[in-house]
Design an enzyme around this catalytic site. Sequence first.
Site, PDB file in Angstrom:
ATOM      1  CG  LEU A  65      37.557  38.280  37.473  1.00  0.00           C
ATOM      2  CD1 LEU A  65      36.296  38.799  36.785  1.00  0.00           C
ATOM      3  CD2 LEU A  65      38.336  39.413  38.139  1.00  0.00           C
ATOM      4  N   PRO A  66      38.010  35.887  41.244  1.00  0.00           N
ATOM      5  CG  PRO A  66      38.681  37.130  43.117  1.00  0.00           C
ATOM      6  CD  PRO A  66      38.339  37.269  41.658  1.00  0.00           C
ATOM      7  CB  THR A  96      36.409  27.938  39.860  1.00  0.00           C
ATOM      8  OG1 THR A  96      37.530  27.403  39.143  1.00  0.00           O
ATOM      9  CG2 THR A  96      35.534  26.790  40.335  1.00  0.00           C
ATOM     10  CE  LYS A 171      38.041  24.016  39.323  1.00  0.00           C
ATOM     11  NZ  LYS A 171      39.453  24.001  39.320  1.00  0.00           N
ATOM     12  CE  LYS A 246      35.749  29.799  43.766  1.00  0.00           C
ATOM     13  NZ  LYS A 246      36.489  30.587  42.813  1.00  0.00           N
TER      14      LYS A 246
HETATM   15  P1  NAD Z   1      43.606  35.394  42.913  1.00  0.00           P
HETATM   16  O1  NAD Z   1      42.820  35.876  44.070  1.00  0.00           O
HETATM   17  O2  NAD Z   1      45.077  35.202  43.048  1.00  0.00           O
HETATM   18  O3  NAD Z   1      43.384  36.371  41.643  1.00  0.00           O
HETATM   19  C1  NAD Z   1      42.173  37.037  41.363  1.00  0.00           C
HETATM   20  C2  NAD Z   1      42.545  38.405  40.815  1.00  0.00           C
HETATM   21  O4  NAD Z   1      41.344  39.082  40.450  1.00  0.00           O
HETATM   22  C3  NAD Z   1      43.246  39.296  41.839  1.00  0.00           C
HETATM   23  O5  NAD Z   1      44.460  39.807  41.293  1.00  0.00           O
HETATM   24  C4  NAD Z   1      42.234  40.409  42.114  1.00  0.00           C
HETATM   25  O6  NAD Z   1      42.833  41.645  42.426  1.00  0.00           O
HETATM   26  C5  NAD Z   1      41.491  40.433  40.795  1.00  0.00           C
HETATM   27  N1  NAD Z   1      40.161  41.069  40.875  1.00  0.00           N
HETATM   28  C6  NAD Z   1      39.201  40.897  41.804  1.00  0.00           C
HETATM   29  N2  NAD Z   1      38.123  41.642  41.513  1.00  0.00           N
HETATM   30  C7  NAD Z   1      38.420  42.314  40.377  1.00  0.00           C
HETATM   31  C8  NAD Z   1      37.725  43.241  39.574  1.00  0.00           C
HETATM   32  N3  NAD Z   1      36.497  43.658  39.894  1.00  0.00           N
HETATM   33  N4  NAD Z   1      38.332  43.729  38.462  1.00  0.00           N
HETATM   34  C9  NAD Z   1      39.583  43.344  38.122  1.00  0.00           C
HETATM   35  N5  NAD Z   1      40.310  42.458  38.850  1.00  0.00           N
HETATM   36  C10 NAD Z   1      39.729  41.946  39.954  1.00  0.00           C
HETATM   37  O7  NAD Z   1      42.907  34.026  42.450  1.00  0.00           O
HETATM   38  P2  NAD Z   1      43.544  32.853  41.552  1.00  0.00           P
HETATM   39  O8  NAD Z   1      44.229  31.870  42.413  1.00  0.00           O
HETATM   40  O9  NAD Z   1      44.252  33.479  40.400  1.00  0.00           O
HETATM   41  O10 NAD Z   1      42.199  32.163  41.030  1.00  0.00           O
HETATM   42  C11 NAD Z   1      41.386  32.765  40.027  1.00  0.00           C
HETATM   43  C12 NAD Z   1      40.253  31.809  39.710  1.00  0.00           C
HETATM   44  O11 NAD Z   1      40.798  30.568  39.260  1.00  0.00           O
HETATM   45  C13 NAD Z   1      39.357  31.484  40.901  1.00  0.00           C
HETATM   46  O12 NAD Z   1      38.025  31.410  40.452  1.00  0.00           O
HETATM   47  C14 NAD Z   1      39.872  30.136  41.360  1.00  0.00           C
HETATM   48  O13 NAD Z   1      38.892  29.365  42.012  1.00  0.00           O
HETATM   49  C15 NAD Z   1      40.275  29.510  40.044  1.00  0.00           C
HETATM   50  N6  NAD Z   1      41.329  28.477  40.144  1.00  0.00           N
HETATM   51  C16 NAD Z   1      42.434  28.694  40.906  1.00  0.00           C
HETATM   52  C17 NAD Z   1      43.404  27.702  40.981  1.00  0.00           C
HETATM   53  C18 NAD Z   1      44.653  27.900  41.807  1.00  0.00           C
HETATM   54  O14 NAD Z   1      45.389  26.922  41.996  1.00  0.00           O
HETATM   55  N7  NAD Z   1      44.946  29.104  42.284  1.00  0.00           N
HETATM   56  C19 NAD Z   1      43.246  26.501  40.274  1.00  0.00           C
HETATM   57  C20 NAD Z   1      42.122  26.340  39.471  1.00  0.00           C
HETATM   58  C21 NAD Z   1      41.158  27.338  39.413  1.00  0.00           C
END
Ligand code: NAD
Length: 296
Positions: A65-66, A96, A171, A246
């Site tokens: 999740l975000p 994260t 991290k 972030k």
């Molecule tokens: P994203 O925004 O693409 O995905 C998050 C998903 O969570 C979305 O599909 C959203 O609709 C869903 N969501 C939000 N609230 C919700 C709820 N209450 N119930 C169900 N679903 C819900 O983000 P991402 O890029 O996939 O990143 C996810 C996590 O991974 C974050 O914490 C980010 O910091 C971490 N991260 C991302 C990357 C990257 O390169 N994108 C790398 C390492 C870590």
Amino acid sequence: MSVIAFIGLGNMGIGMASNLAHAGHEVRALDISKDAIARAVEAGCVGAKNAKDAVESADIVVTMLPAGAHVKMVYGGDDGVFEYAQPGTLMIDSSTIDVADAREVIASAQAKGFDMIDAPVSGGVGGAAAGTLTFMCGGTKAAYDRAKPILDLMGKNIFHAGDAGNGQVAKVCNNMLLGIHMIGTCEAFNLAEKLGLDAQTFYDISSTASGQNWSMTSYCPAPGPVESAPSNKDYQPGFAAAMMLKDLRLAQSAATKAKAATPLGTQAEAIYSLMEAAGKDGLDFSGVMKLINGSL
Ligand code: NAD
């Protein structure tokens, strides 16, 4: 084979969930976005209607999740995971989030008798799709040992960093260091060029001297020396500056609570926030070069 509830099927979650499904697990996919669920179904998951539907029959819950607020709500809120999970369910949060938030949610899980770990990742969207993520885990050894076979299906390097929240600690500390050496590398390449030394020559020297670091040799922010680097693609991400910001903010939040001096981490956050203010935080984080050389 296990039943796995996977909640949060965004850029990262979709690849991770499909790797679990391809390994033969029944993955019950939940997201607030219907499109995200539809993509997961196409990738072999079973669409879930709500938390009850996703979690009730699950052996394992994985969340991606975000931010911390979403994680707290998804687990502990009304109609949350804690309400519907069967006794013995293993919970893995790979988002994260703030160290303090991770520790709070894991303490709540443990108080309800569940095993839970924080397991944030590095490796980005490509690593999530390819199943080559690095997982940094915090929690009891028993919970980690239960999670390890599942994490192995989504990642290549899996570390137990210690107690609850220590995955998030690893991290944010790693990414704070990355942000700092990326900015330092930009400054060095920019200064070299202003003084008449071209990027390739400086790279050839510094990459075999004591200034050598990952930002330089794997991800050089000056166009030219590292062919695959985002600097050779107009700084298209890769790892966006917004995501680096972030993580730097999470590092600062943790440093404030721990009363740890992080003067360069503070500067790194301030510098990346200038990219955000300029509306350029969608560029790769190595695009901070453009801020340093005045071309943003
Ligand atoms: P994203 O925004 O693409 O995905 C998050 C998903 O969570 C979305 O599909 C959203 O609709 C869903 N969501 C939000 N609230 C919700 C709820 N209450 N119930 C169900 N679903 C819900 O983000 P991402 O890029 O996939 O990143 C996810 C996590 O991974 C974050 O914490 C980010 O910091 C971490 N991260 C991302 C990357 C990257 O390169 N994108 C790398 C390492 C870590």
